[in-house]
Design a protein around this motif. Sequence first.
Motif, PDB file in Angstrom:
ATOM      1  N   GLU A  20      29.312  25.443 -22.409  1.00  0.00           N
ATOM      2  CA  GLU A  20      28.566  26.254 -23.013  1.00  0.00           C
ATOM      3  C   GLU A  20      29.063  27.205 -24.062  1.00  0.00           C
ATOM      4  O   GLU A  20      28.544  27.578 -24.790  1.00  0.00           O
ATOM      5  CB  GLU A  20      27.830  27.132 -21.853  1.00  0.00           C
ATOM      6  N   ALA A  21      30.386  27.409 -23.889  1.00  0.00           N
ATOM      7  CA  ALA A  21      31.106  28.442 -24.663  1.00  0.00           C
ATOM      8  C   ALA A  21      30.858  27.695 -26.132  1.00  0.00           C
ATOM      9  O   ALA A  21      31.350  26.613 -26.308  1.00  0.00           O
ATOM     10  CB  ALA A  21      32.459  28.726 -24.659  1.00  0.00           C
ATOM     11  N   PRO A  22      30.600  28.446 -27.326  1.00  0.00           N
ATOM     12  CA  PRO A  22      30.576  27.882 -28.644  1.00  0.00           C
ATOM     13  C   PRO A  22      32.020  27.756 -29.129  1.00  0.00           C
ATOM     14  O   PRO A  22      32.017  26.813 -30.174  1.00  0.00           O
ATOM     15  CB  PRO A  22      29.841  29.205 -29.274  1.00  0.00           C
ATOM     16  N   SER A  23      33.118  28.485 -28.601  1.00  0.00           N
ATOM     17  CA  SER A  23      34.292  28.305 -29.172  1.00  0.00           C
ATOM     18  C   SER A  23      35.373  27.816 -27.870  1.00  0.00           C
ATOM     19  O   SER A  23      35.387  28.660 -26.982  1.00  0.00           O
ATOM     20  CB  SER A  23      34.799  29.365 -29.980  1.00  0.00           C
ATOM     21  N   TYR A  24      36.118  26.911 -28.040  1.00  0.00           N
ATOM     22  CA  TYR A  24      36.928  26.616 -26.943  1.00  0.00           C
ATOM     23  C   TYR A  24      38.103  25.780 -27.547  1.00  0.00           C
ATOM     24  O   TYR A  24      38.046  25.004 -28.725  1.00  0.00           O
ATOM     25  CB  TYR A  24      36.014  25.998 -25.758  1.00  0.00           C
ATOM     26  N   ILE A  25      39.081  25.516 -26.598  1.00  0.00           N
ATOM     27  CA  ILE A  25      40.278  24.650 -27.068  1.00  0.00           C
ATOM     28  C   ILE A  25      40.901  24.149 -25.873  1.00  0.00           C
ATOM     29  O   ILE A  25      41.044  25.105 -24.891  1.00  0.00           O
ATOM     30  CB  ILE A  25      41.030  25.312 -28.064  1.00  0.00           C
ATOM     31  N   LEU A  26      41.280  23.132 -25.783  1.00  0.00           N
ATOM     32  CA  LEU A  26      42.249  22.556 -24.630  1.00  0.00           C
ATOM     33  C   LEU A  26      43.563  22.193 -25.078  1.00  0.00           C
ATOM     34  O   LEU A  26      43.677  21.215 -25.984  1.00  0.00           O
ATOM     35  CB  LEU A  26      41.517  21.375 -23.767  1.00  0.00           C
ATOM     36  N   MET A  27      44.537  22.576 -24.796  1.00  0.00           N
ATOM     37  CA  MET A  27      45.956  22.405 -25.169  1.00  0.00           C
ATOM     38  C   MET A  27      46.932  22.040 -24.068  1.00  0.00           C
ATOM     39  O   MET A  27      46.865  22.517 -23.093  1.00  0.00           O
ATOM     40  CB  MET A  27      46.507  23.789 -25.850  1.00  0.00           C
ATOM     41  N   GLU A  28      47.953  21.057 -24.205  1.00  0.00           N
ATOM     42  CA  GLU A  28      49.024  20.888 -23.367  1.00  0.00           C
ATOM     43  C   GLU A  28      50.102  21.600 -23.820  1.00  0.00           C
ATOM     44  O   GLU A  28      50.375  21.816 -24.852  1.00  0.00           O
ATOM     45  CB  GLU A  28      49.030  19.450 -23.458  1.00  0.00           C
ATOM     46  N   SER A  29      50.761  22.427 -22.846  1.00  0.00           N
ATOM     47  CA  SER A  29      51.699  23.622 -23.245  1.00  0.00           C
ATOM     48  C   SER A  29      53.205  22.896 -23.620  1.00  0.00           C
ATOM     49  O   SER A  29      53.642  23.625 -24.548  1.00  0.00           O
ATOM     50  CB  SER A  29      51.655  24.422 -22.147  1.00  0.00           C
ATOM     51  N   SER A  30      53.528  21.894 -22.886  1.00  0.00           N
ATOM     52  CA  SER A  30      54.782  21.637 -23.305  1.00  0.00           C
ATOM     53  C   SER A  30      54.890  21.058 -24.686  1.00  0.00           C
ATOM     54  O   SER A  30      55.989  21.140 -25.339  1.00  0.00           O
ATOM     55  CB  SER A  30      55.544  20.790 -22.204  1.00  0.00           C
ATOM     56  N   THR A  31      53.879  20.224 -25.024  1.00  0.00           N
ATOM     57  CA  THR A  31      54.064  19.636 -26.245  1.00  0.00           C
ATOM     58  C   THR A  31      53.121  20.344 -27.275  1.00  0.00           C
ATOM     59  O   THR A  31      53.441  20.243 -28.628  1.00  0.00           O
ATOM     60  CB  THR A  31      53.295  18.188 -26.270  1.00  0.00           C
ATOM     61  N   GLY A  32      52.394  21.128 -27.076  1.00  0.00           N
ATOM     62  CA  GLY A  32      51.439  21.910 -27.840  1.00  0.00           C
ATOM     63  C   GLY A  32      50.296  21.044 -28.507  1.00  0.00           C
ATOM     64  O   GLY A  32      49.550  21.608 -29.367  1.00  0.00           O
ATOM     65  N   CYS A  36      41.106  18.749 -26.908  1.00  0.00           N
ATOM     66  CA  CYS A  36      39.837  18.684 -27.465  1.00  0.00           C
ATOM     67  C   CYS A  36      39.490  20.196 -28.163  1.00  0.00           C
ATOM     68  O   CYS A  36      40.346  21.268 -27.547  1.00  0.00           O
ATOM     69  CB  CYS A  36      38.893  18.350 -26.625  1.00  0.00           C
ATOM     70  N   GLU A  37      38.639  20.389 -28.945  1.00  0.00           N
ATOM     71  CA  GLU A  37      38.468  21.826 -29.430  1.00  0.00           C
ATOM     72  C   GLU A  37      36.970  21.915 -29.995  1.00  0.00           C
ATOM     73  O   GLU A  37      36.650  20.605 -30.538  1.00  0.00           O
ATOM     74  CB  GLU A  37      39.514  22.377 -30.306  1.00  0.00           C
ATOM     75  N   GLN A  38      36.485  23.119 -30.206  1.00  0.00           N
ATOM     76  CA  GLN A  38      35.127  23.253 -30.877  1.00  0.00           C
ATOM     77  C   GLN A  38      35.420  24.586 -31.500  1.00  0.00           C
ATOM     78  O   GLN A  38      35.506  25.505 -30.842  1.00  0.00           O
ATOM     79  CB  GLN A  38      34.058  23.165 -29.934  1.00  0.00           C
ATOM     80  N   ASN A  39      35.160  24.797 -32.860  1.00  0.00           N
ATOM     81  CA  ASN A  39      35.290  26.052 -33.382  1.00  0.00           C
ATOM     82  C   ASN A  39      36.181  26.827 -33.005  1.00  0.00           C
ATOM     83  O   ASN A  39      36.217  28.120 -32.937  1.00  0.00           O
ATOM     84  CB  ASN A  39      33.802  27.009 -33.143  1.00  0.00           C
ATOM     85  N   ALA A  40      37.472  26.145 -32.846  1.00  0.00           N
ATOM     86  CA  ALA A  40      38.832  27.020 -32.400  1.00  0.00           C
ATOM     87  C   ALA A  40      39.451  28.058 -33.228  1.00  0.00           C
ATOM     88  O   ALA A  40      40.251  28.757 -32.829  1.00  0.00           O
ATOM     89  CB  ALA A  40      39.725  25.723 -31.890  1.00  0.00           C
ATOM     90  N   GLU A  41      39.216  27.670 -34.397  1.00  0.00           N
ATOM     91  CA  GLU A  41      39.540  28.728 -35.685  1.00  0.00           C
ATOM     92  C   GLU A  41      38.686  29.674 -35.928  1.00  0.00           C
ATOM     93  O   GLU A  41      38.894  30.501 -36.869  1.00  0.00           O
ATOM     94  CB  GLU A  41      40.244  27.972 -36.457  1.00  0.00           C
ATOM     95  N   GLU A  42      37.649  29.523 -35.290  1.00  0.00           N
ATOM     96  CA  GLU A  42      36.559  31.014 -35.472  1.00  0.00           C
ATOM     97  C   GLU A  42      36.989  32.159 -34.832  1.00  0.00           C
ATOM     98  O   GLU A  42      37.421  32.283 -33.918  1.00  0.00           O
ATOM     99  CB  GLU A  42      35.236  30.377 -34.772  1.00  0.00           C
ATOM    100  N   ARG A  43      37.179  33.311 -35.858  1.00  0.00           N
ATOM    101  CA  ARG A  43      37.143  34.593 -35.469  1.00  0.00           C
ATOM    102  C   ARG A  43      36.368  34.931 -34.238  1.00  0.00           C
ATOM    103  O   ARG A  43      35.022  35.241 -34.676  1.00  0.00           O
ATOM    104  CB  ARG A  43      37.608  35.492 -36.316  1.00  0.00           C
ATOM    105  N   ARG A  44      36.659  35.741 -33.355  1.00  0.00           N
ATOM    106  CA  ARG A  44      35.830  36.120 -32.439  1.00  0.00           C
ATOM    107  C   ARG A  44      36.381  37.542 -31.767  1.00  0.00           C
ATOM    108  O   ARG A  44      37.698  37.708 -31.505  1.00  0.00           O
ATOM    109  CB  ARG A  44      35.488  35.254 -31.257  1.00  0.00           C
TER     110      ARG A  44
END
Length: 376
Positions: A20-32, A36-44
């Motif tokens: 539902e969130a308009p802005s999100y991201i999913l990252m694996e931490s050891s590799t960076g 998946c992502e959506q509007n991940a660089e949108e300032r909020r």
Amino acid sequence: MCFIFLLAMPLKAAAAPAVEAPSYILMESSTGQIICEQNAEERRSPASITKIMTLLVIFDHIGTGRVQLDSEVMTSAYAKSMGGSQVFLEEGEVQTLDTIIKCIAVASGNDASVAAAEFIAGSEQEFVNLMNQRAEDMGLTNTHFEDCCGLSESDNHYTSAKDVALMSRELITKYPQILDYTKIWMEDITHVTRQGSSSFTLSSTNKLLKMYDWTTGLKTGSTSKALYCLSATASKDNIDLIAVVMASPSNKSRFQDAMALLNYGYSVSALYEDANEERLPTIPVKGGVQEEAALIFKGPFRYLDIAGSDLNSIEKTISLPPEVVAPVKRGDAVGEAVYTLNGQRIGSVSILSDVTIDKAGYKDYLKKIWGLYCNL
């Protein structure tokens, strides 16, 4: 080397998660790697997930030895005056930095955040300057802070889902001890003031700790402007994921969003690991006081696959020059281990000199000649 597969190889990609969130991201931490992502660089507006950077700056200072976990932090009148989430520190109350970190990480205490900021930098504004400098050093181009706790609703206090994931990754990989704090569900602290002592229960704002078995942290946030935000970290089958959601419409939906992202990540991910523990050959050194240098890998190699590839097809090639020229310092990169999958380069690990070898001088050459003569 080893492979960690979370599922049988899929015939087709898993369906994207419903968020539902308009802005999100999913990252694996050891590799960076971004899964998946959506509007991940949108300032909020970030609300209290601002405190991820607050904690990062605190741990930076612990890491340099400038402050310690048992350092005493005194609460000012200004820190006590903070509204929103608080742990009700009194003016003049002294707590250890360890306790203050718990108050920030577990209960999202705004008063504790400002107390820590004043202790480390002298004032909240100077601490915020450190936060912004840290963001700049990390290349977080969509981040700027106006305070250390996230109460500000100024348009100049902003970040993005991607930047939050990056600062979360920096915090948990550089200072994994933060997870000892963010895993806490409830813990009592003791207020000691002029009125006496009293017990206060810290209760985690991160309900994901009780909703998702593999949760390790990290931070929640909500204001009328930011709506409901969450940076959630989880660890399962040696894969560490970071799910960031911003502006979820409700408290419940942000946790549901995070679980949907994490479940999706674990359903499509397979991790390849090479510990790089095998012995490397030495390399000839031209013009040095020693003729060969021992070599080591800079570290292990990790690759996250989300395409269902056959990771048994990954090939590793050691790439070294015929020789290196003195001087050589310990830690200098002299080559690399290159990894390919189906003919495509997927990453590399530097190969370093394990010794320091100075450039040979006149006397060194005489010693070599004399050694050869004596061995005749």
